[in-house]
Motif scaffolding. Sequence first.
Motif, PDB file in Angstrom:
ATOM      1  N   GLU A 270       0.837  -1.190   0.000  1.00 13.16           N
ATOM      2  CA  GLU A 270       0.000   0.000   0.000  1.00 13.16           C
ATOM      3  C   GLU A 270       0.875   1.244   0.000  1.00 13.16           C
ATOM      4  OE1 GLU A 270      -2.638  -0.165   3.317  1.00 13.16           O
ATOM      5  OE2 GLU A 270      -2.998  -2.313   3.083  1.00 13.16           O
ATOM      6  N   GLN A 271       0.210   2.389  -0.129  1.00 21.51           N
ATOM      7  CA  GLN A 271       0.913   3.658  -0.051  1.00 21.51           C
ATOM      8  C   GLN A 271       0.187   4.595   0.903  1.00 21.51           C
ATOM      9  OE1 GLN A 271       1.267   4.877  -4.258  1.00 21.51           O
ATOM     10  NE2 GLN A 271       3.474   4.615  -4.025  1.00 21.51           N
ATOM     11  N   ASP A 293       2.563  14.044  -1.884  1.00 16.43           N
ATOM     12  CA  ASP A 293       3.406  12.925  -2.314  1.00 16.43           C
ATOM     13  C   ASP A 293       2.840  11.642  -1.731  1.00 16.43           C
ATOM     14  OD1 ASP A 293       5.569  11.491  -3.441  1.00 16.43           O
ATOM     15  OD2 ASP A 293       6.926  13.167  -3.008  1.00 16.43           O
ATOM     16  N   LYS A 294       3.395  10.513  -2.165  1.00 17.30           N
ATOM     17  CA  LYS A 294       3.012   9.208  -1.628  1.00 17.30           C
ATOM     18  C   LYS A 294       4.274   8.432  -1.281  1.00 17.30           C
ATOM     19  CE  LYS A 294      -1.338   8.764  -4.207  1.00 17.30           C
ATOM     20  NZ  LYS A 294      -2.095   7.952  -5.194  1.00 17.30           N
ATOM     21  N   ILE A 295       4.198   7.664  -0.204  1.00 14.64           N
ATOM     22  CA  ILE A 295       5.327   6.817   0.179  1.00 14.64           C
ATOM     23  C   ILE A 295       4.806   5.417   0.483  1.00 14.64           C
ATOM     24  CG2 ILE A 295       6.766   8.703   1.042  1.00 14.64           C
ATOM     25  CD1 ILE A 295       5.915   7.956   3.864  1.00 14.64           C
ATOM     26  N   PRO A 296       5.675   4.398   0.357  1.00 14.30           N
ATOM     27  CA  PRO A 296       5.220   3.011   0.577  1.00 14.30           C
ATOM     28  C   PRO A 296       4.799   2.766   2.022  1.00 14.30           C
ATOM     29  CG  PRO A 296       7.330   3.084  -0.584  1.00 14.30           C
ATOM     30  CD  PRO A 296       7.070   4.464  -0.086  1.00 14.30           C
ATOM     31  N   ALA A 297       3.864   1.818   2.182  1.00 10.34           N
ATOM     32  CA  ALA A 297       3.430   1.359   3.495  1.00 10.34           C
ATOM     33  C   ALA A 297       3.557  -0.155   3.555  1.00 10.34           C
ATOM     34  CB  ALA A 297       1.989   1.785   3.772  1.00 10.34           C
ATOM     35  N   ASN A 298       3.460  -0.726   4.764  1.00  6.59           N
ATOM     36  CA  ASN A 298       3.563  -2.176   4.973  1.00  6.59           C
ATOM     37  C   ASN A 298       4.870  -2.758   4.457  1.00  6.59           C
ATOM     38  OD1 ASN A 298       0.203  -1.986   4.154  1.00  6.59           O
ATOM     39  ND2 ASN A 298       0.871  -2.595   6.185  1.00  6.59           N
ATOM     40  N   VAL A 328      -1.814  12.840   6.822  1.00  7.99           N
ATOM     41  CA  VAL A 328      -1.421  11.566   6.220  1.00  7.99           C
ATOM     42  C   VAL A 328      -2.705  10.791   5.949  1.00  7.99           C
ATOM     43  CG1 VAL A 328      -0.236   9.370   6.555  1.00  7.99           C
ATOM     44  CG2 VAL A 328       0.823  11.491   7.381  1.00  7.99           C
ATOM     45  N   ILE A 329      -2.873  10.360   4.719  1.00  7.75           N
ATOM     46  CA  ILE A 329      -4.070   9.602   4.346  1.00  7.75           C
ATOM     47  C   ILE A 329      -3.661   8.146   4.125  1.00  7.75           C
ATOM     48  CG2 ILE A 329      -5.963   9.395   2.697  1.00  7.75           C
ATOM     49  CD1 ILE A 329      -5.547  12.375   2.072  1.00  7.75           C
ATOM     50  N   THR A 444       4.566  -8.849  10.511  1.00  6.80           N
ATOM     51  CA  THR A 444       3.320  -8.800  11.288  1.00  6.80           C
ATOM     52  C   THR A 444       2.368  -7.733  10.766  1.00  6.80           C
ATOM     53  OG1 THR A 444       4.159  -7.201  12.919  1.00  6.80           O
ATOM     54  CG2 THR A 444       4.574  -9.540  13.345  1.00  6.80           C
ATOM     55  N   GLY A 445       2.766  -7.034   9.685  1.00  4.90           N
ATOM     56  CA  GLY A 445       1.898  -6.021   9.096  1.00  4.90           C
ATOM     57  C   GLY A 445       2.210  -4.606   9.534  1.00  4.90           C
ATOM     58  N   ILE A 446       3.269  -4.422  10.304  1.00  2.00           N
ATOM     59  CA  ILE A 446       3.652  -3.082  10.764  1.00  2.00           C
ATOM     60  C   ILE A 446       4.532  -2.408   9.702  1.00  2.00           C
ATOM     61  CG2 ILE A 446       5.010  -1.834  12.493  1.00  2.00           C
ATOM     62  CD1 ILE A 446       4.125  -3.938  14.529  1.00  2.00           C
ATOM     63  N   THR A 447       4.299  -1.116   9.486  1.00  2.00           N
ATOM     64  CA  THR A 447       5.108  -0.339   8.559  1.00  2.00           C
ATOM     65  C   THR A 447       6.336   0.191   9.286  1.00  2.00           C
ATOM     66  OG1 THR A 447       3.179   0.332   7.255  1.00  2.00           O
ATOM     67  CG2 THR A 447       5.146   1.694   7.057  1.00  2.00           C
TER      68      THR A 447
END
Length: 498
Positions: A270-271, A293-298, A328-329, A444-447
């Motif tokens: 995700e982002q 801007d957008k940055i990666p997540a997860n 932050v969205i 574990t799904g944490i960014t």
Amino acid sequence: MCFEGVSLVIRIDHVTFSYGEENGNTSGVQDINLNIDDGQFIVLCGESGCGKTTITRLINGLIPHYYEGKMSGEVWVNGGKVTERPLYDTAKNVGSVFQNPRSQFFNVDTTSEITFGCENLGQSEQSIRERLERTVQDFRLEKLMGRNIFHLSGGEKQRIACAGVSIMEPDVFVMDEPSSNLDASSILDLRAILAFWKSQGKTIIVSEHRLYYLRGLADRFIYMTAGQIEKDYSAKEFERLTEQQRADMGLRAFILEDLQPPEISPLIGEQMELRNLCFAYKNEPETLHIHEDKIPANRIVGIIGNNGAGKSTFSRCFCGLEKRCGEVIWNGKIYRPKDRLNICYMVMQEVNHQLFTETVLDEILISMEEESREQAEKILAELDLTDFKDRHPMSLSGGQKQRVAIASAIASKRSILFFDEPTSGLDYRHMKEVANVLRQVRDTGITVYVITHDLELILDCCTDIVHFEDGSIIDQFHMNEVGLKKIRNFFLKGVSEA
């Protein structure tokens, strides 16, 4: 000073030293014998706690004049016994630069700081002016003169610290992990300073985990384990070792160009969308300007850029530590600064600001929403901290404190973790442990966002890179073949030619 026809500047003769309990531990060195010739460049290497820093303190007189403990044997510098000389007398011959240059500053402005040592030794005004002019020219410090020290970057502070020692013209320079808080560009500046001192025929002793920037400068590598010298390598002997042999010894990479990232499976992550993350410190120009801007997540995202690029400011704004700083969205939800305080956990570069309790175990427990001693001890074990769980956090070494702060972040179970230089001052083994823990957290799904100047850490665990410059994001890329070329160019530009 001559022994058996050889011109020696330093002789350590059957020295054993153990720290007093008031220093938090009793480790030190055992039966150290070391001769250092005039003009030699020596690197002390080995895992954390092996005794490197203790040897630097023996040479510059901090042991036994500052750090108390039990000592036997003798240390000679320039023909005199260190134990019999007052500390200020040894300082005339031995200049020291510590891991954190702020710990040795006495003034607020740079010019006064550089000249402080000469003034303290009672030198004439004319002599000090001449030395200052020469030092500013040698170190290319014209733009840093008359500046507030606390407004300088880490690399700039290091240059001022080196200049303040160099102006006194000692015969010997001792440095304790001088690169631990520096970016790639500042490490090249440090290398240039060391090369300059070597060209002057100075004797140089550097205790280090990062070794690559010392290649081509050092004459000997003293490898230590458990408080003893295990091997004394010439530069050629050390270079003939393979990277795997050095890794098995617990040493960081020597030839960064040969490092390869592990295979990372493609991730469709995700982002997070960033809006109006703009910020200026009081009475300062705007240091962060991300309008959209957008940055990666997860994922595990490495945040790179030279000192002053805006990385730490970005992390503070993102985590909600700075009020009125954008949105932050994520997953369709808007997180304002107050909201982000509840989902983010940040480990600062200066971890002393985040340690509050009487024991390491308590430090982990207070980070948990629901205290679990079993879970806390599991986290401590993963970061090789079990033996320190009952110690006061402030009695630990810098690298150990860093790992305690990382353990606290993991225990918090927040959705987003920010780490500012998590491997600063860590040896190879503990860097690998941190990388492994970050991968486990990601799974574990944490960014995880990691501000780092550590290429080895990036190649070990980062899936993506966000590159900052002048307060803006100038590039983003995955750690694929193209990304590897970009990251190598950023870190290695100038190293091979240096």
